[in-house]
Design a protein around this motif. Structure first.
Motif, PDB file in Angstrom:
ATOM      1  N   GLY A 162       0.821  -1.196   0.000  1.00  0.00           N
ATOM      2  CA  GLY A 162       0.000   0.000   0.000  1.00  0.00           C
ATOM      3  C   GLY A 162       0.857   1.249   0.000  1.00  0.00           C
ATOM      4  N   MET A 163       0.228   2.382   0.250  1.00  0.00           N
ATOM      5  CA  MET A 163       0.887   3.683   0.154  1.00  0.00           C
ATOM      6  C   MET A 163       1.534   4.124   1.457  1.00  0.00           C
ATOM      7  N   GLY A 164       1.314   3.389   2.545  1.00  0.00           N
ATOM      8  CA  GLY A 164       1.897   3.782   3.820  1.00  0.00           C
ATOM      9  C   GLY A 164       3.402   3.645   3.829  1.00  0.00           C
ATOM     10  N   GLY A 165       4.034   4.374   4.737  1.00  0.00           N
ATOM     11  CA  GLY A 165       5.493   4.369   4.806  1.00  0.00           C
ATOM     12  C   GLY A 165       6.060   3.517   5.913  1.00  0.00           C
ATOM     13  N   GLY A 166       5.222   2.663   6.545  1.00  0.00           N
ATOM     14  CA  GLY A 166       5.739   1.778   7.580  1.00  0.00           C
ATOM     15  C   GLY A 166       6.019   2.471   8.903  1.00  0.00           C
ATOM     16  N   HIS A 167       5.454   3.648   9.100  1.00  0.00           N
ATOM     17  CA  HIS A 167       5.662   4.410  10.327  1.00  0.00           C
ATOM     18  C   HIS A 167       4.405   5.232  10.579  1.00  0.00           C
ATOM     19  N   PRO A 168       4.004   5.429  11.849  1.00  0.00           N
ATOM     20  CA  PRO A 168       2.807   6.233  12.111  1.00  0.00           C
ATOM     21  C   PRO A 168       2.831   7.620  11.479  1.00  0.00           C
ATOM     22  N   LEU A 169       4.017   8.222  11.341  1.00  0.00           N
ATOM     23  CA  LEU A 169       4.108   9.573  10.779  1.00  0.00           C
ATOM     24  C   LEU A 169       3.866   9.603   9.275  1.00  0.00           C
ATOM     25  N   GLU A 207      13.064   3.564  22.549  1.00  0.00           N
ATOM     26  CA  GLU A 207      12.125   2.496  22.207  1.00  0.00           C
ATOM     27  C   GLU A 207      12.677   1.122  22.591  1.00  0.00           C
ATOM     28  N   ALA A 208      13.977   0.968  22.520  1.00  0.00           N
ATOM     29  CA  ALA A 208      14.608  -0.322  22.820  1.00  0.00           C
ATOM     30  C   ALA A 208      14.759  -0.570  24.319  1.00  0.00           C
ATOM     31  N   ASN A 209      14.513   0.471  25.126  1.00  0.00           N
ATOM     32  CA  ASN A 209      14.664   0.356  26.573  1.00  0.00           C
ATOM     33  C   ASN A 209      13.322  -0.084  27.160  1.00  0.00           C
ATOM     34  N   ARG A 210      13.157  -1.379  27.344  1.00  0.00           N
ATOM     35  CA  ARG A 210      11.859  -1.925  27.753  1.00  0.00           C
ATOM     36  C   ARG A 210      11.421  -1.419  29.120  1.00  0.00           C
ATOM     37  N   ALA A 211      12.360  -1.268  30.031  1.00  0.00           N
ATOM     38  CA  ALA A 211      12.005  -0.786  31.371  1.00  0.00           C
ATOM     39  C   ALA A 211      11.376   0.603  31.289  1.00  0.00           C
ATOM     40  N   VAL A 212      11.935   1.454  30.424  1.00  0.00           N
ATOM     41  CA  VAL A 212      11.409   2.805  30.261  1.00  0.00           C
ATOM     42  C   VAL A 212      10.045   2.786  29.585  1.00  0.00           C
ATOM     43  N   VAL A 252      13.981  26.408  24.826  1.00  0.00           N
ATOM     44  CA  VAL A 252      13.531  26.594  26.197  1.00  0.00           C
ATOM     45  C   VAL A 252      13.457  25.269  26.952  1.00  0.00           C
ATOM     46  N   VAL A 253      13.251  24.154  26.231  1.00  0.00           N
ATOM     47  CA  VAL A 253      13.174  22.851  26.874  1.00  0.00           C
ATOM     48  C   VAL A 253      13.416  21.780  25.814  1.00  0.00           C
ATOM     49  N   SER A 254      13.960  20.659  26.221  1.00  0.00           N
ATOM     50  CA  SER A 254      14.197  19.545  25.301  1.00  0.00           C
ATOM     51  C   SER A 254      13.136  18.472  25.545  1.00  0.00           C
ATOM     52  N   THR A 255      12.665  17.839  24.464  1.00  0.00           N
ATOM     53  CA  THR A 255      11.567  16.874  24.582  1.00  0.00           C
ATOM     54  C   THR A 255      11.872  15.553  23.876  1.00  0.00           C
ATOM     55  N   ARG A 256      11.263  14.500  24.406  1.00  0.00           N
ATOM     56  CA  ARG A 256      11.174  13.204  23.745  1.00  0.00           C
ATOM     57  C   ARG A 256       9.734  12.729  23.952  1.00  0.00           C
ATOM     58  N   THR A 257       9.004  12.507  22.860  1.00  0.00           N
ATOM     59  CA  THR A 257       7.570  12.276  22.939  1.00  0.00           C
ATOM     60  C   THR A 257       7.177  10.899  22.431  1.00  0.00           C
ATOM     61  N   PHE A 258       6.404  10.177  23.222  1.00  0.00           N
ATOM     62  CA  PHE A 258       5.830   8.894  22.827  1.00  0.00           C
ATOM     63  C   PHE A 258       4.507   9.147  22.103  1.00  0.00           C
ATOM     64  N   ILE A 259       4.249   8.397  20.977  1.00  0.00           N
ATOM     65  CA  ILE A 259       3.071   8.712  20.140  1.00  0.00           C
ATOM     66  C   ILE A 259       2.105   7.550  19.880  1.00  0.00           C
ATOM     67  N   HIS A 293       3.375   4.709  21.506  1.00  0.00           N
ATOM     68  CA  HIS A 293       4.299   3.608  21.791  1.00  0.00           C
ATOM     69  C   HIS A 293       5.596   3.721  21.001  1.00  0.00           C
ATOM     70  N   ARG A 294       5.579   4.450  19.913  1.00  0.00           N
ATOM     71  CA  ARG A 294       6.823   4.822  19.228  1.00  0.00           C
ATOM     72  C   ARG A 294       7.272   6.166  19.779  1.00  0.00           C
ATOM     73  N   VAL A 295       8.557   6.484  19.593  1.00  0.00           N
ATOM     74  CA  VAL A 295       9.075   7.779  20.035  1.00  0.00           C
ATOM     75  C   VAL A 295       9.252   8.665  18.806  1.00  0.00           C
ATOM     76  N   HIS A 296       8.633   9.813  18.846  1.00  0.00           N
ATOM     77  CA  HIS A 296       8.606  10.753  17.713  1.00  0.00           C
ATOM     78  C   HIS A 296      10.017  11.214  17.362  1.00  0.00           C
ATOM     79  N   GLU A 297      10.308  11.246  16.048  1.00  0.00           N
ATOM     80  CA  GLU A 297      11.594  11.788  15.602  1.00  0.00           C
ATOM     81  C   GLU A 297      11.640  13.306  15.748  1.00  0.00           C
ATOM     82  N   ALA A 298      10.490  13.922  15.937  1.00  0.00           N
ATOM     83  CA  ALA A 298      10.422  15.367  16.179  1.00  0.00           C
ATOM     84  C   ALA A 298       9.444  15.566  17.341  1.00  0.00           C
TER      85      ALA A 298
END
Length: 365
Positions: A52-59, A221-226, A265-272, A274-279
């Motif tokens: 299909g037309m999807g890119g294999g990633h939620p984004l 994403e690879a850190n299961r405990a997190v 002003v602040v640094s972020t890492r966002t879960f979307i 269950h994946r972690v956003h590249e932005a």
């Protein structure tokens, strides 16, 4: 006789996402059939979405459904649908501010909005959150301009600027800006701030889950405990944010915060979620920026907000750069009110034509 059904659509990069844009009339009216069509169009469920037309990633597995609005304050209605690559699921329980950037150009290209000279304001009713925004599209000579000098982090090159102003998006999903009524809550021993200024977001210090906050998305994403701890917090806070059981929902987003390191002003890492956003998502960035201005929140304690003004332009850092949000708030603490929120995006039309799905999914009749 063809064994496939053709559906007219456009492929547009909106902000740091990419998706299929449909005029509502070109999709089945029945929701279940519509979702089956979109899964087939994207090639889901399959993590590669190879069929299909999807890119294999939620984004890159997103859909915008657009129609002429019957509302007196809007030109078009926009429904965002997230198609998941790894499961047969189409979700409408969140908005997408990145795909939103392509709605104005699509509406003009489709004749839903008449272009003006030199710019065209497109008033968009965002169905997912029942809120309104205005996108300003460059239309010299009555045609959408895609090339320009504006760069946004997460997208190579430059393109025409698309300023987007949001009108009254606070509490659009949860009912209020601070849905728990508190600037801080303690969940499972972790201090969090729950906020909804266009996107339900839970903010916490990266150090509270054992991270610096500067790790690459794949490493987190690879850190299961997190990931397991973050998901436990998300499930616990869902009902407190008036979202109910969020086990199968894409909201709230969980955002880990740390001190800015590149002038923001602040640094972020966002879960979307269950994946972690590249932005960072558009509305996620708006919610984070808003929390930075509210004294007592987790974000306010971490953020390096310039001066004491509550009308500012804030650079929210993410793994591939930063996202600038123009914001104005008034009031204090739980009584904070958002007066103005705006940001800058770009978009580019990539393809226009037909996407094909098996006739067994939908015959088109």
């Amino acid at each position: 006789m063809s064994t496939q059904t053709a559906l007219k659509c456009s492929v547009i990069r909106g902000g740091t996402s990419k998706g299929l844009y449909f005029h509502e009339r070109n999709l089945p009216a029945d929701v279940a059939t519509r979702d089956a069509v979109l899964l087939a169009a994207m090639g889901s469920p399959d993590v590669r979405e190879i069929d299909g037309m999807g890119g294999g990633h939620p984004l890159t597995s997103k859909v915008a459904v657009v129609r002429a609005s019957t509302r007196p304050d809007a030109d078009v209605d926009y429904l965002f649908l997230q198609v998941w690559p790894d499961r047969a699921e189409v979700s409408d329980n969140q908005n997408c501010g990145n795909l939103l950037a392509g709605v104005g150009p699509f509406a003009i290209e489709e004749g839903l909005v008449t272009a003006n000279e030199p710019t065209t304001d497109v008033r968009i009713w965002m169905e997912n959150t029942e809120s309104l925004c205005v996108a300003r599209i460059e239309t010299p000579g009555g045609r959408v301009r895609y090339d320009g000098d504006t760069h946004i982090d997460g997208v190579p090159g430059t393109a025409a600027a698309i300023p987007v102003e949001f009108l009254d998006i606070a509490g659009s999903s949860c009912g209020s800006l601070l849905p728990t009524g508190n600037v801080v809550d303690i969940i499972d021993g972790v201090k969090v701030t729950c906020i909804d200024n266009g996107m339900p977001v839970v903010l916490l210090n990266a150090s509270d889950v054992g991270l610096s906050g500067y790790e690459e998305p794949a490493d987190i994403e690879a850190n299961r405990a997190v990931t397991e701890k973050v998901e436990r917090l998300r499930l616990a806070v869902g009902p407190l944010m008036n979202l109910g059981d969020v086990t199968n929902k894409t909201v709230p987003k969980m955002t880990l915060l740390s001190s800015a390191k590149d002038g923001g002003v602040v640094s972020t890492r966002t879960f979307i979620p269950h994946r972690v956003h590249e932005a960072i998502g558009v509305f996620g960035a708006v919610s984070v920026a808003t929390a930075c201005l509210i004294e007592g929140t987790v974000a306010h304690e971490v953020a390096a907000v310039p001066g004491s003004s509550k009308t500012v332009s804030l650079d929210i850092e993410h793994p591939t750069g930063y996202f600038t949000v123009d914001l104005s708030v008034s009031g204090e603490g739980a009584e904070t009110r958002v007066e103005f929120a705006a940001l800058l995006r770009t978009a580019r039309l990539l393809m226009r034509g037909d996407v094909f799905v098996p006739s067994s999914v939908w015959s088109g009749s």
